[in-house]
Design a protein around this motif. Structure first.
Motif, PDB file in Angstrom:
ATOM      1  N   ALA A   1       7.692  -2.252  -5.301  1.00  0.00           N
ATOM      2  CA  ALA A   1       7.138  -2.525  -6.633  1.00  0.00           C
ATOM      3  C   ALA A   1       8.000  -3.559  -7.363  1.00  0.00           C
ATOM      4  O   ALA A   1       7.484  -4.472  -8.013  1.00  0.00           O
ATOM      5  N   ASP A   2       9.322  -3.447  -7.251  1.00  0.00           N
ATOM      6  CA  ASP A   2      10.220  -4.424  -7.884  1.00  0.00           C
ATOM      7  C   ASP A   2      10.021  -5.810  -7.272  1.00  0.00           C
ATOM      8  O   ASP A   2       9.987  -6.804  -7.990  1.00  0.00           O
ATOM      9  N   GLY A   3       9.908  -5.870  -5.958  1.00  0.00           N
ATOM     10  CA  GLY A   3       9.735  -7.144  -5.282  1.00  0.00           C
ATOM     11  C   GLY A   3       8.414  -7.809  -5.614  1.00  0.00           C
ATOM     12  O   GLY A   3       8.314  -9.039  -5.684  1.00  0.00           O
ATOM     13  N   ARG A   4       7.393  -7.021  -5.863  1.00  0.00           N
ATOM     14  CA  ARG A   4       6.080  -7.575  -6.161  1.00  0.00           C
ATOM     15  C   ARG A   4       6.122  -8.490  -7.387  1.00  0.00           C
ATOM     16  O   ARG A   4       5.424  -9.500  -7.436  1.00  0.00           O
ATOM     17  N   ALA A   5       6.961  -8.172  -8.358  1.00  0.00           N
ATOM     18  CA  ALA A   5       7.084  -9.023  -9.550  1.00  0.00           C
ATOM     19  C   ALA A   5       7.556 -10.427  -9.167  1.00  0.00           C
ATOM     20  O   ALA A   5       7.025 -11.424  -9.657  1.00  0.00           O
ATOM     21  N   LEU A   6       8.556 -10.519  -8.277  1.00  0.00           N
ATOM     22  CA  LEU A   6       9.020 -11.826  -7.811  1.00  0.00           C
ATOM     23  C   LEU A   6       7.910 -12.549  -7.068  1.00  0.00           C
ATOM     24  O   LEU A   6       7.606 -13.703  -7.351  1.00  0.00           O
ATOM     25  N   TYR A   7       7.282 -11.878  -6.125  1.00  0.00           N
ATOM     26  CA  TYR A   7       6.312 -12.541  -5.271  1.00  0.00           C
ATOM     27  C   TYR A   7       5.103 -13.025  -6.057  1.00  0.00           C
ATOM     28  O   TYR A   7       4.535 -14.060  -5.743  1.00  0.00           O
ATOM     29  N   SER A   8       4.715 -12.303  -7.092  1.00  0.00           N
ATOM     30  CA  SER A   8       3.577 -12.761  -7.891  1.00  0.00           C
ATOM     31  C   SER A   8       3.914 -14.065  -8.620  1.00  0.00           C
ATOM     32  O   SER A   8       3.039 -14.903  -8.810  1.00  0.00           O
ATOM     33  N   THR A   9       5.178 -14.277  -8.992  1.00  0.00           N
ATOM     34  CA  THR A   9       5.558 -15.545  -9.634  1.00  0.00           C
ATOM     35  C   THR A   9       5.564 -16.692  -8.634  1.00  0.00           C
ATOM     36  O   THR A   9       5.539 -17.855  -9.029  1.00  0.00           O
ATOM     37  N   LEU A  10       5.582 -16.380  -7.341  1.00  0.00           N
ATOM     38  CA  LEU A  10       5.570 -17.394  -6.283  1.00  0.00           C
ATOM     39  C   LEU A  10       4.164 -17.563  -5.697  1.00  0.00           C
ATOM     40  O   LEU A  10       4.002 -18.108  -4.623  1.00  0.00           O
ATOM     41  N   ASP A  11       3.154 -17.050  -6.423  1.00  0.00           N
ATOM     42  CA  ASP A  11       1.734 -17.164  -6.058  1.00  0.00           C
ATOM     43  C   ASP A  11       1.316 -16.346  -4.845  1.00  0.00           C
ATOM     44  O   ASP A  11       0.318 -16.644  -4.199  1.00  0.00           O
ATOM     45  N   TRP A  12       2.065 -15.299  -4.507  1.00  0.00           N
ATOM     46  CA  TRP A  12       1.633 -14.385  -3.456  1.00  0.00           C
ATOM     47  C   TRP A  12       0.592 -13.443  -4.057  1.00  0.00           C
ATOM     48  O   TRP A  12       0.638 -13.119  -5.240  1.00  0.00           O
ATOM     49  N   THR A  13      -0.330 -12.978  -3.236  1.00  0.00           N
ATOM     50  CA  THR A  13      -1.326 -12.010  -3.684  1.00  0.00           C
ATOM     51  C   THR A  13      -1.217 -10.756  -2.825  1.00  0.00           C
ATOM     52  O   THR A  13      -0.633 -10.785  -1.740  1.00  0.00           O
ATOM     53  N   VAL A  14      -1.797  -9.671  -3.303  1.00  0.00           N
ATOM     54  CA  VAL A  14      -1.768  -8.403  -2.578  1.00  0.00           C
ATOM     55  C   VAL A  14      -3.154  -8.166  -1.983  1.00  0.00           C
ATOM     56  O   VAL A  14      -4.061  -7.729  -2.676  1.00  0.00           O
ATOM     57  N   PRO A  15      -3.327  -8.475  -0.700  1.00  0.00           N
ATOM     58  CA  PRO A  15      -4.635  -8.242  -0.086  1.00  0.00           C
ATOM     59  C   PRO A  15      -4.875  -6.765   0.220  1.00  0.00           C
ATOM     60  O   PRO A  15      -6.004  -6.322   0.302  1.00  0.00           O
ATOM     61  N   SER A  16      -3.780  -6.007   0.379  1.00  0.00           N
ATOM     62  CA  SER A  16      -3.911  -4.601   0.708  1.00  0.00           C
ATOM     63  C   SER A  16      -2.624  -3.869   0.376  1.00  0.00           C
ATOM     64  O   SER A  16      -1.541  -4.320   0.742  1.00  0.00           O
ATOM     65  N   PRO A  17      -2.718  -2.739  -0.340  1.00  0.00           N
ATOM     66  CA  PRO A  17      -1.504  -1.943  -0.553  1.00  0.00           C
ATOM     67  C   PRO A  17      -1.088  -1.316   0.766  1.00  0.00           C
ATOM     68  O   PRO A  17      -1.906  -1.151   1.666  1.00  0.00           O
ATOM     69  N   ASN A  18       0.194  -0.996   0.871  1.00  0.00           N
ATOM     70  CA  ASN A  18       0.673  -0.418   2.126  1.00  0.00           C
ATOM     71  C   ASN A  18       1.054   1.040   1.940  1.00  0.00           C
ATOM     72  O   ASN A  18       1.169   1.533   0.835  1.00  0.00           O
ATOM     73  N   SER A  19       1.247   1.706   3.028  1.00  0.00           N
ATOM     74  CA  SER A  19       1.681   3.094   3.038  1.00  0.00           C
ATOM     75  C   SER A  19       2.979   3.188   3.796  1.00  0.00           C
ATOM     76  O   SER A  19       3.236   2.395   4.703  1.00  0.00           O
ATOM     77  N   LYS A  20       3.775   4.165   3.444  1.00  0.00           N
ATOM     78  CA  LYS A  20       5.010   4.402   4.187  1.00  0.00           C
ATOM     79  C   LYS A  20       4.683   5.232   5.418  1.00  0.00           C
ATOM     80  O   LYS A  20       3.878   6.146   5.370  1.00  0.00           O
ATOM     81  N   VAL A  21       5.331   4.902   6.494  1.00  0.00           N
ATOM     82  CA  VAL A  21       5.141   5.625   7.739  1.00  0.00           C
ATOM     83  C   VAL A  21       6.508   6.020   8.266  1.00  0.00           C
ATOM     84  O   VAL A  21       7.419   5.216   8.282  1.00  0.00           O
ATOM     85  N   THR A  22       6.642   7.256   8.675  1.00  0.00           N
ATOM     86  CA  THR A  22       7.870   7.716   9.300  1.00  0.00           C
ATOM     87  C   THR A  22       7.541   8.070  10.744  1.00  0.00           C
ATOM     88  O   THR A  22       6.626   8.835  11.005  1.00  0.00           O
ATOM     89  N   ILE A  23       8.302   7.490  11.637  1.00  0.00           N
ATOM     90  CA  ILE A  23       8.104   7.774  13.058  1.00  0.00           C
ATOM     91  C   ILE A  23       9.296   8.584  13.536  1.00  0.00           C
ATOM     92  O   ILE A  23      10.430   8.120  13.445  1.00  0.00           O
ATOM     93  N   GLY A  24       9.045   9.754  13.986  1.00  0.00           N
ATOM     94  CA  GLY A  24      10.121  10.624  14.445  1.00  0.00           C
ATOM     95  C   GLY A  24      10.051  10.792  15.947  1.00  0.00           C
ATOM     96  O   GLY A  24       9.146  10.294  16.623  1.00  0.00           O
ATOM     97  N   ALA A  25      11.028  11.482  16.449  1.00  0.00           N
ATOM     98  CA  ALA A  25      11.057  11.758  17.893  1.00  0.00           C
ATOM     99  C   ALA A  25       9.915  12.704  18.240  1.00  0.00           C
ATOM    100  O   ALA A  25       9.663  13.674  17.535  1.00  0.00           O
ATOM    101  N   GLY A  26       9.207  12.363  19.277  1.00  0.00           N
ATOM    102  CA  GLY A  26       8.082  13.217  19.706  1.00  0.00           C
ATOM    103  C   GLY A  26       8.572  14.413  20.519  1.00  0.00           C
ATOM    104  O   GLY A  26       9.699  14.425  21.012  1.00  0.00           O
ATOM    105  N   GLU A  27       7.737  15.384  20.596  1.00  0.00           N
ATOM    106  CA  GLU A  27       8.064  16.560  21.397  1.00  0.00           C
ATOM    107  C   GLU A  27       7.502  16.377  22.800  1.00  0.00           C
ATOM    108  O   GLU A  27       6.430  15.842  22.983  1.00  0.00           O
ATOM    109  N   ALA A  28       8.210  16.846  23.768  1.00  0.00           N
ATOM    110  CA  ALA A  28       7.748  16.728  25.162  1.00  0.00           C
ATOM    111  C   ALA A  28       6.772  17.797  25.507  1.00  0.00           C
ATOM    112  O   ALA A  28       6.663  18.813  24.960  1.00  0.00           O
TER     113      ALA A  28
END
Length: 112
Positions: free
Chosen positions: A85-112
Protein backbone atom coordinates in the motif's frame (compact mmCIF):
# COMPACT_ATOMS: atom_id res chain seq x y z
CA UNK A 1 17.89 7.80 -18.13
CA UNK A 2 17.75 8.06 -14.34
CA UNK A 3 17.19 11.53 -12.90
CA UNK A 4 19.97 13.21 -10.93
CA UNK A 5 20.09 12.48 -7.21
CA UNK A 6 19.90 15.10 -4.48
CA UNK A 7 23.25 16.36 -3.21
CA UNK A 8 25.09 13.88 -0.99
CA UNK A 9 23.60 10.69 -2.48
CA UNK A 10 25.36 8.13 -4.67
CA UNK A 11 23.74 5.52 -6.93
CA UNK A 12 25.16 2.12 -7.91
CA UNK A 13 23.47 -0.31 -10.29
CA UNK A 14 25.05 -3.64 -11.12
CA UNK A 15 23.86 -6.37 -13.42
CA UNK A 16 24.32 -9.79 -11.95
CA UNK A 17 22.69 -13.07 -12.70
CA UNK A 18 19.78 -13.24 -12.59
CA UNK A 19 18.94 -9.83 -11.14
CA UNK A 20 19.94 -6.22 -11.58
CA UNK A 21 20.66 -4.70 -8.16
CA UNK A 22 20.39 -1.01 -7.35
CA UNK A 23 21.56 0.88 -4.26
CA UNK A 24 21.47 4.53 -3.33
CA UNK A 25 23.78 5.47 -0.47
CA UNK A 26 23.64 8.56 1.71
CA UNK A 27 26.65 10.79 2.25
CA UNK A 28 27.60 8.83 5.39
CA UNK A 29 27.55 5.56 3.42
CA UNK A 30 24.30 4.25 4.89
CA UNK A 31 21.73 2.63 2.64
CA UNK A 32 19.05 5.14 1.61
CA UNK A 33 17.22 3.17 -1.09
CA UNK A 34 17.50 -0.14 -2.89
CA UNK A 35 15.77 -2.32 -5.42
CA UNK A 36 16.03 -5.27 -7.76
CA UNK A 37 14.86 -6.06 -11.27
CA UNK A 38 14.95 -9.11 -13.48
CA UNK A 39 14.05 -9.60 -17.13
CA UNK A 40 12.78 -12.98 -18.23
CA UNK A 41 10.40 -14.33 -20.84
CA UNK A 42 9.25 -10.96 -22.15
CA UNK A 43 8.66 -9.46 -18.70
CA UNK A 44 10.77 -6.93 -16.78
CA UNK A 45 9.96 -7.27 -13.08
CA UNK A 46 10.74 -4.68 -10.39
CA UNK A 47 11.09 -6.13 -6.90
CA UNK A 48 11.68 -4.93 -3.34
CA UNK A 49 11.96 -1.21 -4.14
CA UNK A 50 12.60 0.37 -0.74
CA UNK A 51 13.43 3.86 0.45
CA UNK A 52 14.48 3.97 4.10
CA UNK A 53 12.21 6.15 6.26
CA UNK A 54 14.83 8.83 6.99
CA UNK A 55 15.37 9.38 3.25
CA UNK A 56 11.80 9.50 1.93
CA UNK A 57 10.26 12.42 0.03
CA UNK A 58 13.50 13.19 -1.83
CA UNK A 59 12.80 11.44 -5.12
CA UNK A 60 14.98 8.43 -4.32
CA UNK A 61 12.28 5.83 -5.03
CA UNK A 62 11.61 7.27 -8.47
CA UNK A 63 15.34 7.55 -9.13
CA UNK A 64 15.80 3.89 -8.19
CA UNK A 65 12.97 2.80 -10.50
CA UNK A 66 14.45 4.82 -13.39
CA UNK A 67 17.96 3.46 -12.79
CA UNK A 68 16.71 -0.14 -12.82
CA UNK A 69 14.50 0.50 -15.85
CA UNK A 70 17.47 1.86 -17.78
CA UNK A 71 18.98 -1.66 -17.65
CA UNK A 72 16.02 -3.28 -19.43
CA UNK A 73 17.36 -5.17 -22.46
CA UNK A 74 14.21 -5.66 -24.58
CA UNK A 75 12.00 -2.71 -25.47
CA UNK A 76 9.17 -5.20 -25.95
CA UNK A 77 9.34 -6.56 -22.39
CA UNK A 78 6.29 -5.70 -20.30
CA UNK A 79 7.10 -4.01 -16.99
CA UNK A 80 5.42 -5.41 -13.88
CA UNK A 81 5.72 -5.08 -10.12
CA UNK A 82 3.96 -6.03 -6.92
CA UNK A 83 3.46 -3.18 -4.49
CA UNK A 84 2.57 -2.67 -0.87
CA UNK A 85 0.00 0.00 0.00
CA UNK A 86 2.87 2.40 0.80
CA UNK A 87 4.62 1.58 -2.47
CA UNK A 88 1.47 2.13 -4.49
CA UNK A 89 1.64 5.87 -3.69
CA UNK A 90 5.08 6.09 -5.34
CA UNK A 91 4.12 4.01 -8.35
CA UNK A 92 0.98 6.03 -9.04
CA UNK A 93 3.14 9.19 -9.31
CA UNK A 94 5.20 7.33 -11.95
CA UNK A 95 2.03 6.59 -14.01
CA UNK A 96 1.74 2.92 -13.02
CA UNK A 97 -1.79 1.53 -12.83
CA UNK A 98 -3.28 -1.34 -10.85
CA UNK A 99 -4.77 -3.85 -13.29
CA UNK A 100 -5.44 -6.35 -10.51
CA UNK A 101 -5.07 -6.41 -6.72
CA UNK A 102 -2.92 -9.23 -5.41
CA UNK A 103 -3.25 -11.72 -2.62
CA UNK A 104 -0.64 -13.00 -0.23
CA UNK A 105 0.28 -16.63 -0.62
CA UNK A 106 2.21 -18.73 1.84
CA UNK A 107 3.79 -21.91 0.57
CA UNK A 108 4.75 -24.35 3.27
CA UNK A 109 6.33 -27.75 3.30
CA UNK A 110 3.95 -30.38 2.02
CA UNK A 111 3.14 -33.56 3.82
CA UNK A 112 4.22 -36.86 2.33
Amino acid sequence: MAPPLPSGYRREVSIGYPATVGRISAEDGSLAASGYAVEYGGVFIFDRIVTEAAHRRRGLGGAMMAALASRQQSNAAQRVLVATADGRALYSTLDWTVPSPNSKVTIGAGEA
